[in-house]
Design an enzyme around this catalytic site. Structure first.
Site, PDB file in Angstrom:
ATOM      1  N   GLU A   1     106.527   1.096  65.834  1.00 20.63           N
ATOM      2  CA  GLU A   1     105.706   1.038  67.042  1.00 20.63           C
ATOM      3  C   GLU A   1     106.181  -0.139  67.868  1.00 20.63           C
ATOM      4  O   GLU A   1     106.095  -1.288  67.440  1.00 20.63           O
ATOM      5  CB  GLU A   1     104.227   0.825  66.682  1.00 20.63           C
ATOM      6  CG  GLU A   1     103.500   2.105  66.311  1.00 20.63           C
ATOM      7  CD  GLU A   1     102.024   1.870  66.037  1.00 20.63           C
ATOM      8  OE1 GLU A   1     101.416   2.747  65.394  1.00 20.63           O
ATOM      9  OE2 GLU A   1     101.484   0.818  66.425  1.00 20.63           O
TER      10      GLU A   1
ATOM     11  N   ASP B   1      93.194  -5.799  72.273  1.00 20.76           N
ATOM     12  CA  ASP B   1      93.941  -6.606  71.315  1.00 20.76           C
ATOM     13  C   ASP B   1      93.327  -7.977  71.082  1.00 20.76           C
ATOM     14  O   ASP B   1      92.769  -8.593  71.989  1.00 20.76           O
ATOM     15  CB  ASP B   1      95.381  -6.782  71.799  1.00 20.76           C
ATOM     16  CG  ASP B   1      96.189  -5.519  71.575  1.00 20.76           C
ATOM     17  OD1 ASP B   1      96.268  -5.068  70.421  1.00 20.76           O
ATOM     18  OD2 ASP B   1      96.718  -4.970  72.559  1.00 20.76           O
TER      19      ASP B   1
END
Lengths: 279, 419
Positions: A50, A61
């Protein structure tokens, strides 16, 4: 359409073990180091890569990935450069799947059509775009499928039985199960709940289910790998990169090696998962 | 461009037949105003946003909800706020008659309370037990902390570290009201960063937490919902103007940061073609450089904080930080309905510099005895430019959406006065 992601999960299924999916931020701490990290991942035991696309406002995040994105942007990273990373990686590796992960705005500004053409040409196989739920499928998901890229959706603990079909519809490659309500890098949730959720999703789809958010150690990977088709490790790797940098956030001789060492450890976890389950 | 259920109007001009039937029908069922708006959020939040939408739809048509809100507006906030004819300012400017919609007289000192009362009633209906909010100038933070205290909810407010410093009185006010203020150090430490952090909190605490967004932006249904709660400003203005002058105003002027006070004033007048509307953005230190927040004048459409709208961004889609003397306007985006109204030409959007706002602030203080907040000082600076060019028989209504007590330290610092 069969992508490298489909091929990889099929071969892992034959092998009888879950995938190790590794996330890192493209361009962190600089382009060359980031490319070296990416190239080292498959050899260290990563099955799927990823590749994080840096964004100024990563709302889902935690601090580790926020800081990684800031380091990358400061070093000149952009979506163009992230596609360059994929292209450079592909020169030597034509089998390891690459999934781009990030937020929609840089793609929207790049231009959806042009982005899909360029991503495909760069050797990208799939996309995870955090802020595009099924309700916004016309934006990118449907064009991406038409362009031959997998659009990998996140399912979360809040995705109830009523909503699950909508989330699985138009999803391909694999399903990314977010282990908790929260941001990346939080503490791992109760693994028995994760197992129940994965089994529940499996009743609705034949796609592989990978579990991420909070997976930090080989032991986590081993335990979750007993029922999941893959485990995703992101923040732990990003933290390892941060730890290896000097006071000015520059790469050191140790940066690439320390990441590879960590990934080798995680790889032993996924490889032990089904052995343990079989006992 | 995606087609939606909503009509895409042509350029607004009373002489042209290309107008839509109505400018007041949006958003469509997907939460879109033309190409703007939408629900660009993480999957974790989607079920919540759908639940909120369902509850909002029910509340909208519930007479008991409406009655409770009206009762609070009257007896808690002090509505209706007066429509004040600024006689000396009008004389000074020598043109159009200038009226102020005095939402700065509301309880808590700004228009923000209108929205907070509506949303706290929704939070209560939904059985939520904890309130979070983001704030820039601190006016929304104070209003959120106030309604949380009034209804007995614990409240956490995310506020950029820069803003915590420049809006110290409001920080103390929030703490007195029992709220926890969480300074956010990411980025420039302003409203954008506070909103990121509030979203991170929400995604982590989805089960019990209600996110009380302070402006007409964010994922659907927030832009519509906040607009409806703030439209009390425009509805009252309309009635008061008809009662006082026997006609509608010629022009409405309001400051736009996220755009909630402006959409509240404008929305009830959007289908009155004789009423011109001007939204005033923060021009900061000038549009030539990076230090401004004029997202409509010099930004471009992009996706941030749950909606597509005009944003200040670079060629790679990275969001810029912006700058304004006014913490409440220091945001690189704008509510999506304003983006649609800009493209349709129905509302004109212009920038005002820090220095112009500061001059307007001082003028109003001396000439009318009203200390305005720095946010409506931007709107006032535009009124000062326009009124002299208009006839004495014409009427401008400006939304005086906040009082300036919170800004005296900022202004004092700039004027070189030690407080």
């Amino acid at each position: 359409m069969t992508t490298r992601i489909d091929t990889k999960f099929a071969s892992l299924k034959a092998e009888g073990r879950p995938a190790l999916v590794t996330y890192f931020m493209g361009g962190d701490p600089d382009y060359a180091t980031s490319l070296a990290i990416m190239k080292a991942l498959p050899g260290a035991g990563s099955d799927v890569i990823e590749l994080g696309m840096a964004f100024s406002d990563p709302m889902a995040d935690g601090p580790a990935i926020q800081l990684a994105g800031q380091r990358a942007l400061k070093a000149g990273q952009s979506l163009v450069r992230t596609l360059d990373l994929a292209r450079d990686f592909r020169k030597e590796d034509d089998t390891t799947p690459i999934v781009l992960m990030g937020y929609y705005n840089p793609i929207y500004i790049y231009g959806v059509e042009r982005f899909l053409v360029d991503a495909k040409a760069a050797g990208v196989d799939g996309l995870i775009v955090v802020d595009l739920p099924p309700e916004m499928d016309d934006e990118l998901c449907i064009p991406a499928m038409a362009a031959g890229l997998n659009f990998i959706r996140l399912a979360t603990p809040t995705t109830d039985a009523k909503r699950l079909p909508a989330v699985l519809h138009n999803t391909s490659g694999f399903v990314y199960y977010v282990s908790m309500n929260g941001i990346t890098g939080s503490a791992i949730a109760d693994t028995t709940k994760i197992e129940a959720a994965v089994r529940r999703i499996k009743q609705h789809t034949d796609l592989p289910i990978c579990v991420g958010f909070g997976v930090k150690t080989a032991e986590h990977a081993r335990v979750i790998g007993q029922y999941a088709d893959g485990v995703v490790v992101g923040t732990a790797i990003v933290n390892q990169i941060a730890l290896s940098l000097d006071a000015e956030n520059r790469a050191t001789a140790d940066t690439v090696q320390s990441v590879a060492t960590m990934v080798r450890g995680l790889a032993t976890g996924v490889r032990a998962a089904r052995l343990a389950a079989a006992e | 461009m995606k087609t939606t259920g909503m009509q895409q109007p042509g350029v607004y001009d009373v002489d042209q037949p290309t107008q839509p039937n109505s400018y007041r029908t949006g958003p469509d069922e997907q939460g879109m105003f033309g190409i703007y708006g939408g629900r660009f959020v993480a999957e974790t939040l989607m079920p919540l946003i759908l639940e909120l939408e369902a509850e909002w739809e029910k509340a909208k048509s519930d007479p008991a909800f409406k009655a409770e809100l009206e009762n609070l507006n009257t007896h808690y906030t002090g509505r209706p706020s007066p429509l004040y004819f600024a006689e000396r300012l009008t004389e000074h400017l020598g043109g159009a008659k200038v009226y102020f919609k005095r939402d700065e007289l509301n309880h808590t000192g700004s228009h923000k309370i209108n929205n907070c009362l509506g949303q706290i009633l929704l939070a209560k209906r939904m059985g939520k037990t904890r309130i979070i909010a983001e704030t820039g100038a601190g006016q929304h933070g104070v209003a959120s902390a106030t309604v949380a205290a009034r209804f007995g909810f614990p409240c956490e407010v995310y506020m950029g570290a820069t803003d915590v410093e420049r809006q110290a009185p409001n920080v103390f006010r929030m703490k007195l009201l029992g709220a926890k203020v969480n300074p956010v150090t990411a980025g420039h430490g302003t409203l954008k960063d506070a909103m990121n952090e509030a979203l991170r909190d929400w995604v982590t605490n989805v089960d019990d937490t209600y996110y009380l967004i302070g402006t007409a932006a964010g994922p659907h249904p927030y832009p519509e919902m906040v607009r409806e709660f703030q439209s009390v400003i425009g509805r009252e203005t309309r009635e008061q103007m008809l009662a006082t002058e026997g006609r509608l105003p010629d022009m409405l002027v309001a400051a736009v940061g996220g755009g909630s006070n402006a959409i509240g004033l404008f929305h009830p007048f959007l289908d009155d073609p004789t009423v011109r509307m001007v939204g005033v953005e923060a021009g900061g230190k000038g549009l030539d450089g990076e230090e401004h927040c004029a997202s409509l004048t010099s930004g471009s459409p992009g996706v941030l904080h749950g909606n597509r709208t005009y944003l200040l961004q670079d060629g790679d889609g990275q969001i810029k930080e912006g700058h304004s003397i006014s913490a409440g306007l220091d945001y690189p985006g704008i509510g999506p309905e304003h983006s649609w109204l800009k493209d349709s030409g129905r509302v004109e959007y212009v920038p005002i510099l820090d220095t112009e706002a500061l001059e307007a602030f001082q003028l109003l203080t001396r000439i009318e005895g009203i200390i305005p907040a720095l946010e409506p000082s931007h709107a006032l600076a535009e009124v000062i430019k326009r009124a002299p060019k208009m006839g004495k028989d014409q009427i401008i209504v400006m939304n005086l959406c906040g009082r300036g007590d919170k800004d005296i330290f900022t202004v004092g610092k700039i004027l070189g006065v030690e407080l």
